[in-house]
Design a protein around this motif. Structure first.
Motif, PDB file in Angstrom:
ATOM      1  N   LYS A 114       0.841  -1.204   0.000  1.00 34.23           N
ATOM      2  CA  LYS A 114       0.000   0.000   0.000  1.00 34.23           C
ATOM      3  C   LYS A 114       0.871   1.248   0.000  1.00 34.23           C
ATOM      4  O   LYS A 114       0.655   2.183  -0.779  1.00 34.23           O
ATOM      5  CB  LYS A 114      -0.920  -0.005   1.228  1.00 34.23           C
ATOM      6  CG  LYS A 114      -1.852   1.180   1.318  1.00 34.23           C
ATOM      7  CD  LYS A 114      -2.528   1.283   2.668  1.00 34.23           C
ATOM      8  CE  LYS A 114      -3.307   0.049   3.040  1.00 34.23           C
ATOM      9  NZ  LYS A 114      -4.022   0.206   4.323  1.00 34.23           N
ATOM     10  N   LYS A 366      -5.317  -2.345  -0.702  1.00 32.42           N
ATOM     11  CA  LYS A 366      -3.969  -1.783  -0.718  1.00 32.42           C
ATOM     12  C   LYS A 366      -3.854  -0.606  -1.681  1.00 32.42           C
ATOM     13  O   LYS A 366      -2.939   0.207  -1.576  1.00 32.42           O
ATOM     14  CB  LYS A 366      -2.923  -2.848  -1.026  1.00 32.42           C
ATOM     15  CG  LYS A 366      -3.045  -3.518  -2.370  1.00 32.42           C
ATOM     16  CD  LYS A 366      -1.837  -4.420  -2.622  1.00 32.42           C
ATOM     17  CE  LYS A 366      -1.645  -5.477  -1.574  1.00 32.42           C
ATOM     18  NZ  LYS A 366      -2.700  -6.511  -1.591  1.00 32.42           N
ATOM     19  N   ALA A 370      -5.517   3.515   0.515  1.00 35.69           N
ATOM     20  CA  ALA A 370      -4.218   4.167   0.719  1.00 35.69           C
ATOM     21  C   ALA A 370      -4.306   5.652   1.057  1.00 35.69           C
ATOM     22  O   ALA A 370      -3.279   6.278   1.334  1.00 35.69           O
ATOM     23  CB  ALA A 370      -3.350   3.984  -0.530  1.00 35.69           C
TER      24      ALA A 370
END
Length: 444
Positions: A114, A366, A370
């Motif tokens: 991420k 991910k 983020a």
């Protein structure tokens, strides 16, 4: 046996009793097969997968504290520092009864990828404790946070490891943690993110994960010849991620009709009144069922079932593995065409497989989750420069980064012959950045 299969097997054998970590590793490594197979000898020689799946260190410690009755309580704290290949360890602290070493390792492993997607110089880590702040007084929460930091401070620093908040760790907890860190070290530095605005925090931090989710979702929709405007959305959760995803989605012209907490969910076919939800959750720290006290025309259902509500777009924003195979089958049958993860790994593996096989648009956490760590990294930048950015500047930078993440994962998926598969695209794009840094730095 291929290098990927060998490493999946080895990771499971070396980490017994950690199913969430096994799930995360299997999902990532399976999707990396096209990359690994292009140059398996190089990756095997440098043990890239062994080094990626083995944390740099796992710190576990006792956290004793005194409750309001004078009774000593003992919890267990963790910090997993997974990879610093592209920057200092970065990842949240989670305070929840479900926290154990396996969950913290799964979260830290996901954080590597991420963070790499943001394009900012931050590595992957995660931490937390099996402490539940719900129902605790402010004094009890302070006592726990101070005791937790009495050990954690030895392992963190502005250029070493920068924790942030996660489930159960909001502005109150970060404030207590930061105060104790400063007291113990004498340092006033950007060692924690999610701080209050009066002592180094960043505007947009509270909104960032939810806003980021909507920015990347809208970019995906735009690239598929549609937008969020006029769409019906179901959002699970009612914490920061869910609340601010709802806020931005409504501003983009969508109608959010359901939200939830751990007890049940509300359904308001007229559209969720977010001012009421904020009053319940942010002011009173209450339960979502209290929504009916002000909006009696809405419905409250105890327990699970929020995914039975028909919608165009589903945003799981609560916790890991909340969206099951049966849930996604129901969503598809009811006309849902896009599922975008606001939480960390909220979709089970078999549900993810079904989504991809049935060509439902899908953004993995991910990438779509983020926004929080992006704004945390922007807070680190502001702390280093000793400046405060405006809300507009920070929000604009967040949106720019989320749009760029979509471009990266879409491009990687196309390059490796799986156009539209953003799970594989996200893992490949992030892995290549981290692996390149590891190659360049030698065996460390």
């Amino acid at each position: 046996m291929s290098y990927v299969d060998e490493m999946i097997t080895r990771t499971i054998e070396k980490n017994p009793g950690e199913p969430e970590f096994h799930q995360a590793v299997r999902e990532v490594l399976d999707s990396l097969r096209p990359v690994i197979e292009r140059d398996e000898e190089k990756y095997r020689r440098d043990a890239i997968l062994e080094r990626l799946t083995e944390p740099d260190r796992v710190i576990s410690f006792r956290v004793p504290w005194i409750d309001d009755k004078g009774q000593v309580q003992v919890n267990r704290g963790y910090r997993v520092q997974f990879s610093s290949a592209i920057g200092p360890y970065k990842g949240g602290l989670r305070f929840h009864p479900s926290v154990n070493q396996g969950i913290v390792k799964f979260l830290g492993f996901e954080q590597i990828f991420k963070n790499a997607l943001t394009g900012l110089p931050i590595g992957g880590g995660k931490g937390g404790a099996d402490f539940d702040p719900k129902g605790k007084s402010d004094r009890e929460v302070m006592a726990f946070c101070q005791s937790f930091m009495n050990e954690l401070y030895r392992h963190i620093g502005a250029n070493i490891d920068v924790p942030a908040g996660d489930i159960g760790v909001g502005g109150r907890e970060v404030g207590y943690l930061y105060g104790q860190y400063k007291r113990l070290t004498g340092l006033y530095e950007g060692v924690l993110t999610g701080k209050g605005l009066t002592f180094g925090g960043s505007l947009v931090r509270k909104e960032s994960t939810g806003y980021g989710l909507i920015y990347i979702t809208e970019e995906m929709l735009r690239n598929h010849d549609t937008t969020m405007s006029g769409k019906t959305i179901v959002v699970s959760g009612s914490g920061n991620v869910a609340t601010y995803a709802t806020e931005r989605a409504q501003q983009f012209g969508a109608k959010v009709v359901a939200m939830s907490d751990s007890n049940g969910y509300i359904y308001d076919p007229k559209g969720i009144r977010l001012d009421v939800v904020k009053k319940i959750k942010e002011v009173r720290r209450g339960r979502i069922k209290e929504y009916l006290d002000e909006i009696p025309t809405a419905q409250y259902v105890e327990g699970k079932g929020i995914w039975n509500i028909p919608c165009d777009i589903a945003l799981p924003c609560a916790t890991q593995n909340e969206l099951t195979l049966e849930d996604v089958k129901t969503l598809k049958a009811n006309g849902c065409f896009a599922i975008c993860e606001g939480a960390n790994m909220p979709t089970t593996q078999d549900a993810t497989d079904f989504i991809l096989e049935n060509e439902i648009l899908f953004l993995p956490g991910k990438a779509s989750n983020a926004g929080g760590v992006t704004t945390s990294a922007l807070e680190m930048t502001q702390n280093s420069e000793r400046v405060y950015w405006s809300f507009e500047k920070t929000d604009s930078r967040l949106k720019e980064i989320m749009v760029n993440i979509y471009a990266q994962i879409s491009s990687a998926a196309k390059e490796y012959g799986v156009e539209g598969n953003y799970v594989i695209g996200a893992n490949i794009a992030a892995f290549k950045k981290v692996a390149d840094a590891m190659h360049s730095q030698g065996i460390v």
